[in-house]
Design a protein around this motif. Structure first.
Motif, short mmCIF file in Angstrom:
data_model
loop_
_atom_site.label_atom_id
_atom_site.label_comp_id
_atom_site.label_asym_id
_atom_site.label_seq_id
_atom_site.Cartn_x
_atom_site.Cartn_y
_atom_site.Cartn_z
N ASP A 13 42.26 42.19 37.53
CA ASP A 13 42.78 41.70 38.81
C ASP A 13 43.69 42.75 39.46
O ASP A 13 43.65 42.94 40.69
CB ASP A 13 43.54 40.38 38.62
N GLU A 17 43.33 44.84 43.17
CA GLU A 17 44.41 45.07 44.13
C GLU A 17 44.57 46.56 44.43
O GLU A 17 44.75 46.95 45.59
CB GLU A 17 45.73 44.49 43.60
N ALA A 20 41.77 47.72 46.71
CA ALA A 20 41.97 47.27 48.08
C ALA A 20 43.04 48.09 48.79
O ALA A 20 42.91 48.39 49.98
CB ALA A 20 42.33 45.79 48.10
N LYS A 21 44.09 48.46 48.07
CA LYS A 21 45.21 49.19 48.68
C LYS A 21 44.98 50.69 48.76
O LYS A 21 45.35 51.33 49.74
CB LYS A 21 46.50 48.95 47.87
N GLU A 35 50.48 48.26 38.84
CA GLU A 35 50.17 47.04 39.61
C GLU A 35 50.28 45.80 38.73
O GLU A 35 50.74 44.75 39.18
CB GLU A 35 48.78 47.13 40.23
N ARG A 100 41.01 38.37 50.50
CA ARG A 100 40.85 39.59 51.29
C ARG A 100 40.82 40.83 50.42
O ARG A 100 39.94 41.69 50.57
CB ARG A 100 41.99 39.69 52.31
N THR A 101 41.76 40.96 49.50
CA THR A 101 41.80 42.16 48.67
C THR A 101 40.56 42.29 47.81
O THR A 101 40.08 43.40 47.57
CB THR A 101 43.06 42.21 47.78
N LEU A 104 37.79 43.67 50.12
CA LEU A 104 38.04 45.08 50.40
C LEU A 104 37.74 45.93 49.16
O LEU A 104 37.17 47.02 49.26
CB LEU A 104 39.47 45.30 50.87
N ALA A 105 38.07 45.40 47.99
CA ALA A 105 37.78 46.12 46.75
C ALA A 105 36.27 46.25 46.54
O ALA A 105 35.79 47.31 46.13
CB ALA A 105 38.43 45.40 45.56
N GLU A 108 34.94 48.97 48.62
CA GLU A 108 35.23 50.26 47.98
C GLU A 108 34.26 50.53 46.84
O GLU A 108 33.78 51.66 46.69
CB GLU A 108 36.67 50.28 47.45
N THR A 166 38.71 43.94 58.18
CA THR A 166 39.11 45.33 58.42
C THR A 166 39.66 45.55 59.83
O THR A 166 40.52 46.40 60.02
CB THR A 166 37.94 46.30 58.17
#
Length: 192
Positions: A13, A17, A20-21, A35, A100-101, A104-105, A108, A166
């Motif tokens: 997990d 994060e 995503a960041k 993290e 959301r994260t 986004l992950a 990636e 995004t």
């Protein structure tokens, strides 16, 4: 390799994060340890290498996005109407936006998969299984529409989700709901 399942899940997990960041380039064992709030070197005790961590982060995304029992019941037992499909599609978009994260992950990871054949193979298998699951459930439920309807909704809603996560100022919540309803109406047609 360590086998504490709760710790492993917390590290995966945390990897989501970080992805995503910081993106795939920022995914290091050290960044995951930080993290997750664990001592330096912890992640390296749980994952054989960075590819292992990337792969497991991709799998975890799909675990966390499983539809609720209520959603599956609505699909199986709800009305066989276009309106119900619209509600279900809005639920899917909402569920993904709430994580959301994670989304986004996974974006990636998809980009990273263009450079890593093993990751590409694993993600392809997982996404294909997810699509087949959605098609099978839709057809088995007797909802209006066919396999192509499900595939077209998958494609249309995925790009809407990308925009919402995004570049969130492109479409308002109301516009998103209207677009989902229009996509279902045009793709499924008058098959109520």
């Amino acid at each position: 390799m360590r086998t504490n399942p709760e710790r492993r899940q917390a590290l995966i997990d945390a990897a989501i994060e970080v992805l995503a960041k910081e993106g795939a380039r920022g995914l290091t064992f050290r960044a995951v340890d930080k993290e997750a709030g664990v001592p330096a070197g912890t992640a390296s005790n749980y994952f054989t290498n960075r590819d292992d961590l990337l792969t497991q982060a991709g799998s975890r995304f799909y675990e966390r996005l499983q539809p609720s029992e209520a959603t599956m019941t609505k699909l199986a037992e709800g009305p066989r109407t276009r309106a119900n499909i619209t509600e279900l599609m809005m639920e899917v978009v909402g569920r993904i936006e709430a994580f959301r994260t994670g989304y986004l992950a996974i974006l990636e990871l998809r980009l990273e998969a263009t450079r890593r054949p093993e990751l590409r193979a694993i993600l392809t298998e997982r996404v294909r299984a997810d699509i087949e699951f959605n098609v099978r459930n839709h057809l088995d439920s007797g909802m209006p529409g066919d396999e192509k309807s499900v595939l077209l909704l998958y494609l249309a809603l995925n790009w809407l989700i990308v925009d919402r996560l995004t570049l969130p100022d492109i479409f308002t919540d109301e516009q998103s709901r209207e677009l989902i309803a229009a996509a279902v109406e045009r793709i499924v047609g008058d098959q109520d």
